[in-house]
Scaffold this motif. Structure first.
Motif, PDB file in Angstrom:
ATOM      1  N   MET A   1     -53.427 -26.490   2.470  1.00 32.91           N
ATOM      2  CA  MET A   1     -53.125 -26.816   3.885  1.00 32.91           C
ATOM      3  C   MET A   1     -54.372 -27.410   4.550  1.00 32.91           C
ATOM      4  SD  MET A   1     -50.780 -26.072   6.527  1.00 32.91           S
ATOM      5  CE  MET A   1     -49.960 -24.491   6.586  1.00 32.91           C
ATOM      6  N   ARG A   2     -54.173 -28.519   5.297  1.00 33.20           N
ATOM      7  CA  ARG A   2     -55.294 -29.146   6.003  1.00 33.20           C
ATOM      8  C   ARG A   2     -55.519 -28.451   7.342  1.00 33.20           C
ATOM      9  NH1 ARG A   2     -54.791 -34.676   3.274  1.00 33.20           N
ATOM     10  NH2 ARG A   2     -53.184 -34.105   1.795  1.00 33.20           N
ATOM     11  N   ALA A   3     -56.567 -28.861   8.059  1.00 25.37           N
ATOM     12  CA  ALA A   3     -56.956 -28.180   9.298  1.00 25.37           C
ATOM     13  C   ALA A   3     -55.801 -28.048  10.309  1.00 25.37           C
ATOM     14  CB  ALA A   3     -58.123 -28.914   9.943  1.00 25.37           C
ATOM     15  N   ASN A   4     -55.006 -29.113  10.442  1.00 21.66           N
ATOM     16  CA  ASN A   4     -53.943 -29.076  11.467  1.00 21.66           C
ATOM     17  C   ASN A   4     -52.545 -28.834  10.900  1.00 21.66           C
ATOM     18  OD1 ASN A   4     -55.919 -29.656  13.339  1.00 21.66           O
ATOM     19  ND2 ASN A   4     -55.585 -31.869  13.207  1.00 21.66           N
ATOM     20  N   GLY A   5     -52.440 -28.555   9.605  1.00 22.06           N
ATOM     21  CA  GLY A   5     -51.123 -28.294   9.026  1.00 22.06           C
ATOM     22  C   GLY A   5     -50.860 -29.185   7.827  1.00 22.06           C
ATOM     23  N   LEU A   6     -49.588 -29.313   7.472  1.00 17.71           N
ATOM     24  CA  LEU A   6     -49.218 -30.084   6.279  1.00 17.71           C
ATOM     25  C   LEU A   6     -49.269 -31.586   6.558  1.00 17.71           C
ATOM     26  CD1 LEU A   6     -45.997 -28.059   5.325  1.00 17.71           C
ATOM     27  CD2 LEU A   6     -48.264 -27.837   4.286  1.00 17.71           C
ATOM     28  N   LEU A   7     -49.450 -32.354   5.485  1.00 15.15           N
ATOM     29  CA  LEU A   7     -49.315 -33.804   5.569  1.00 15.15           C
ATOM     30  C   LEU A   7     -48.031 -34.118   4.816  1.00 15.15           C
ATOM     31  CD1 LEU A   7     -49.882 -36.792   4.177  1.00 15.15           C
ATOM     32  CD2 LEU A   7     -50.550 -36.443   6.542  1.00 15.15           C
ATOM     33  N   ILE A   8     -47.021 -34.590   5.536  1.00 14.52           N
ATOM     34  CA  ILE A   8     -45.707 -34.824   4.943  1.00 14.52           C
ATOM     35  C   ILE A   8     -45.439 -36.327   4.862  1.00 14.52           C
ATOM     36  CG2 ILE A   8     -43.217 -34.435   5.239  1.00 14.52           C
ATOM     37  CD1 ILE A   8     -44.092 -31.820   6.781  1.00 14.52           C
ATOM     38  N   ALA A   9     -45.130 -36.807   3.657  1.00 17.86           N
ATOM     39  CA  ALA A   9     -44.888 -38.237   3.439  1.00 17.86           C
ATOM     40  C   ALA A   9     -43.393 -38.490   3.320  1.00 17.86           C
ATOM     41  CB  ALA A   9     -45.588 -38.687   2.166  1.00 17.86           C
ATOM     42  N   ILE A  10     -42.896 -39.493   4.063  1.00 16.45           N
ATOM     43  CA  ILE A  10     -41.495 -39.905   3.918  1.00 16.45           C
ATOM     44  C   ILE A  10     -41.476 -41.403   3.635  1.00 16.45           C
ATOM     45  CG2 ILE A  10     -39.205 -40.037   4.976  1.00 16.45           C
ATOM     46  CD1 ILE A  10     -39.826 -37.679   6.679  1.00 16.45           C
ATOM     47  N   ASP A  11     -41.101 -41.764   2.423  1.00 17.65           N
ATOM     48  CA  ASP A  11     -41.010 -43.172   2.053  1.00 17.65           C
ATOM     49  C   ASP A  11     -39.560 -43.516   1.757  1.00 17.65           C
ATOM     50  OD1 ASP A  11     -43.857 -44.011   1.960  1.00 17.65           O
ATOM     51  OD2 ASP A  11     -44.016 -42.457   0.415  1.00 17.65           O
ATOM     52  N   GLY A  12     -39.316 -44.819   1.561  1.00 19.03           N
ATOM     53  CA  GLY A  12     -37.977 -45.231   1.181  1.00 19.03           C
ATOM     54  C   GLY A  12     -37.659 -46.626   1.658  1.00 19.03           C
ATOM     55  N   SER A  35     -44.904 -43.860  12.252  1.00 20.98           N
ATOM     56  CA  SER A  35     -44.155 -44.810  11.454  1.00 20.98           C
ATOM     57  C   SER A  35     -45.113 -45.939  11.091  1.00 20.98           C
ATOM     58  CB  SER A  35     -42.979 -45.342  12.275  1.00 20.98           C
ATOM     59  OG  SER A  35     -42.413 -46.429  11.609  1.00 20.98           O
ATOM     60  N   THR A  36     -45.551 -45.994   9.831  1.00 21.88           N
ATOM     61  CA  THR A  36     -46.581 -46.983   9.467  1.00 21.88           C
ATOM     62  C   THR A  36     -46.021 -48.406   9.437  1.00 21.88           C
ATOM     63  OG1 THR A  36     -46.174 -46.627   7.110  1.00 21.88           O
ATOM     64  CG2 THR A  36     -47.933 -45.323   8.133  1.00 21.88           C
ATOM     65  N   GLY A  37     -44.680 -48.530   9.337  1.00 17.95           N
ATOM     66  CA  GLY A  37     -44.072 -49.860   9.400  1.00 17.95           C
ATOM     67  C   GLY A  37     -44.405 -50.549  10.722  1.00 17.95           C
ATOM     68  N   GLU A  38     -44.598 -49.735  11.774  1.00 16.70           N
ATOM     69  CA  GLU A  38     -44.952 -50.287  13.083  1.00 16.70           C
ATOM     70  C   GLU A  38     -46.264 -51.057  13.000  1.00 16.70           C
ATOM     71  OE1 GLU A  38     -43.699 -49.044  16.615  1.00 16.70           O
ATOM     72  OE2 GLU A  38     -41.925 -49.156  15.330  1.00 16.70           O
ATOM     73  N   MET A  39     -47.182 -50.579  12.151  1.00  8.08           N
ATOM     74  CA  MET A  39     -48.483 -51.247  12.028  1.00  8.08           C
ATOM     75  C   MET A  39     -48.313 -52.589  11.321  1.00  8.08           C
ATOM     76  SD  MET A  39     -50.733 -47.846  11.174  1.00  8.08           S
ATOM     77  CE  MET A  39     -52.361 -48.592  11.204  1.00  8.08           C
ATOM     78  N   TYR A  40     -47.476 -52.608  10.272  1.00 12.51           N
ATOM     79  CA  TYR A  40     -47.204 -53.884   9.588  1.00 12.51           C
ATOM     80  C   TYR A  40     -46.431 -54.821  10.511  1.00 12.51           C
ATOM     81  CZ  TYR A  40     -49.136 -51.879   5.415  1.00 12.51           C
ATOM     82  OH  TYR A  40     -50.023 -51.321   4.515  1.00 12.51           O
ATOM     83  N   ARG A 117     -56.837 -47.020   8.165  1.00 10.91           N
ATOM     84  CA  ARG A 117     -56.528 -46.495   9.506  1.00 10.91           C
ATOM     85  C   ARG A 117     -55.494 -45.354   9.407  1.00 10.91           C
ATOM     86  NH1 ARG A 117     -57.392 -44.475  13.287  1.00 10.91           N
ATOM     87  NH2 ARG A 117     -57.056 -45.059  15.463  1.00 10.91           N
ATOM     88  N   GLN A 118     -54.522 -45.525   8.502  1.00  7.13           N
ATOM     89  CA  GLN A 118     -53.494 -44.486   8.335  1.00  7.13           C
ATOM     90  C   GLN A 118     -54.108 -43.195   7.799  1.00  7.13           C
ATOM     91  OE1 GLN A 118     -50.792 -46.681   5.824  1.00  7.13           O
ATOM     92  NE2 GLN A 118     -50.376 -48.140   7.470  1.00  7.13           N
ATOM     93  N   ARG A 119     -55.087 -43.346   6.917  1.00  9.22           N
ATOM     94  CA  ARG A 119     -55.752 -42.142   6.375  1.00  9.22           C
ATOM     95  C   ARG A 119     -56.495 -41.398   7.473  1.00  9.22           C
ATOM     96  NH1 ARG A 119     -57.524 -45.170   0.887  1.00  9.22           N
ATOM     97  NH2 ARG A 119     -55.612 -44.722  -0.266  1.00  9.22           N
ATOM     98  N   VAL A 128     -46.338 -36.050  10.127  1.00  2.50           N
ATOM     99  CA  VAL A 128     -45.299 -36.599   9.256  1.00  2.50           C
ATOM    100  C   VAL A 128     -45.526 -38.103   9.277  1.00  2.50           C
ATOM    101  CG1 VAL A 128     -42.826 -36.933   8.898  1.00  2.50           C
ATOM    102  CG2 VAL A 128     -43.654 -34.759   9.837  1.00  2.50           C
ATOM    103  N   MET A 129     -45.788 -38.692   8.124  1.00  2.00           N
ATOM    104  CA  MET A 129     -46.072 -40.122   8.072  1.00  2.00           C
ATOM    105  C   MET A 129     -44.992 -40.816   7.264  1.00  2.00           C
ATOM    106  SD  MET A 129     -49.728 -41.920   7.296  1.00  2.00           S
ATOM    107  CE  MET A 129     -50.613 -41.075   8.574  1.00  2.00           C
ATOM    108  N   GLU A 130     -44.449 -41.874   7.852  1.00  2.00           N
ATOM    109  CA  GLU A 130     -43.319 -42.554   7.230  1.00  2.00           C
ATOM    110  C   GLU A 130     -43.694 -43.981   6.866  1.00  2.00           C
ATOM    111  OE1 GLU A 130     -40.749 -45.649   7.808  1.00  2.00           O
ATOM    112  OE2 GLU A 130     -41.183 -44.785   9.769  1.00  2.00           O
ATOM    113  N   GLY A 131     -43.245 -44.452   5.698  1.00  4.17           N
ATOM    114  CA  GLY A 131     -43.549 -45.826   5.305  1.00  4.17           C
ATOM    115  C   GLY A 131     -42.936 -46.185   3.969  1.00  4.17           C
ATOM    116  N   ARG A 132     -43.698 -46.962   3.191  1.00  3.45           N
ATOM    117  CA  ARG A 132     -43.223 -47.396   1.876  1.00  3.45           C
ATOM    118  C   ARG A 132     -44.111 -46.847   0.759  1.00  3.45           C
ATOM    119  NH1 ARG A 132     -40.382 -49.302   5.188  1.00  3.45           N
ATOM    120  NH2 ARG A 132     -39.057 -51.136   5.096  1.00  3.45           N
ATOM    121  N   ASP A 133     -45.377 -46.586   1.111  1.00  2.46           N
ATOM    122  CA  ASP A 133     -46.364 -46.256   0.080  1.00  2.46           C
ATOM    123  C   ASP A 133     -47.193 -45.033   0.475  1.00  2.46           C
ATOM    124  OD1 ASP A 133     -47.647 -47.367   2.250  1.00  2.46           O
ATOM    125  OD2 ASP A 133     -49.097 -48.494   1.064  1.00  2.46           O
ATOM    126  N   ILE A 134     -46.658 -44.181   1.327  1.00  2.00           N
ATOM    127  CA  ILE A 134     -47.457 -43.040   1.806  1.00  2.00           C
ATOM    128  C   ILE A 134     -47.704 -42.064   0.654  1.00  2.00           C
ATOM    129  CG2 ILE A 134     -47.694 -41.222   3.557  1.00  2.00           C
ATOM    130  CD1 ILE A 134     -47.488 -44.210   4.603  1.00  2.00           C
TER     131      ILE A 134
END
Ligand code: DC
Length: 226
Positions: A1-12, A35-40, A117-119, A128-134
């Motif tokens: 567990m990281r300092a602020n909780g879990l790091l959850i990846a949602i791709d698809g 939503s990392t797609g927002e950055m792209y 930047r996402q890291r 919770v981080m969402e994207g294609r390659d998280i």
């Protein structure tokens, strides 16, 4: 567990409800949602606005290096994104912007800039981080990874319904063609192609409604956390 909780990846793939599911799950956990797609999409929007050819490697990279992304946590859990201090909002969700985003996201060095930047955003967890390659590239060591998928036809149907509900015109065949084109490009690019991480929980959402997907993902996370 990281300092602020879990790091959850949602791709698809596009149109599987990753953002809605991710936001709902983040809200339940009191986590931030990105939503990392927002950055792209933001990079694509700027490329489009400046009249740059999305295939022009150096120009797209220079632009990516100069964009300043900042995030503000909302009561909904969403990390609201500002680009050079500006909230771009719904402009990022035009069909054309999504298509240019898929093109600029084949740029390896520009991806590296956004990945860094996402890291920074996710490294302490509680996100919770969402994207294609998280789960495959950005955080291969994410605590728990999901990969959402559905048939292209089902996703096109959902998009048509969404557009119609917003009072906009929607052409099923054109949308289906765009979805297939984007899937092909996202999964065949040389860098960080769209694919499930080996340790991802794969969820076929074709026959599930949004609430069922949220319940399934929430259940998996509580099993992991217990
Ligand atoms: O999830 P989305 O539809 O907003 O993403 C738009 C495009 O951005 C998508 O076609 C591929 C790209 N993308 C990416 O390459 N890597 C990510 N982590 C997120 C999105």
């Amino acid at each position: 567990m990281r300092a602020n909780g879990l790091l959850i990846a949602i791709d698809g793939t596009a149109g599987t409800g990753k953002s809605s599911v991710g936001l709902a799950v983040a809200a339940k956990l009191g986590y931030g949602f990105l939503s990392t797609g927002e950055m792209y999409r933001a990079l694509a929007y700027k490329v489009f606005e400046k009249g740059i050819d999305p295939a022009s490697h150096d120009e797209v990279l220079a632009l990516a290096q100069n964009l300043k992304f900042t995030f503000e946590r909302q009561p909904s859990s969403a990390l609201k994104m500002f680009v050079d201090g500006e909230f771009l909002g719904p402009k990022l969700h035009l069909e054309e912007v999504g298509n240019v985003a898929s093109k600029v996201s084949t740029n390896k060095e520009a991806r590296a800039v956004l990945t860094r930047r996402q890291r920074e955003v996710g490294q302490n967890g509680g996100v919770v981080m969402e994207g294609r390659d998280i789960g495959t590239v950005v955080f291969p060591d994410a605590d728990i990874k999901f990969y959402l998928d559905a048939s292209a036809e089902e996703r096109a149907k959902r998009r048509v319904k969404q557009l119609q509900e917003a009072g906009k015109a929607a052409d099923y065949d054109a949308i289906l063609a765009l979805i297939k084109e984007r899937d092909w490009r996202d999964s065949h690019r040389a860098v960080a192609p769209l694919k499930p991480a080996e340790d991802a929980v794969v969820v076929d959402t074709s026959r599930l409604n949004m609430q069922q997907v949220i319940d399934f993902v929430t259940e998996k996370i509580s099993q992991y956390a217990s």
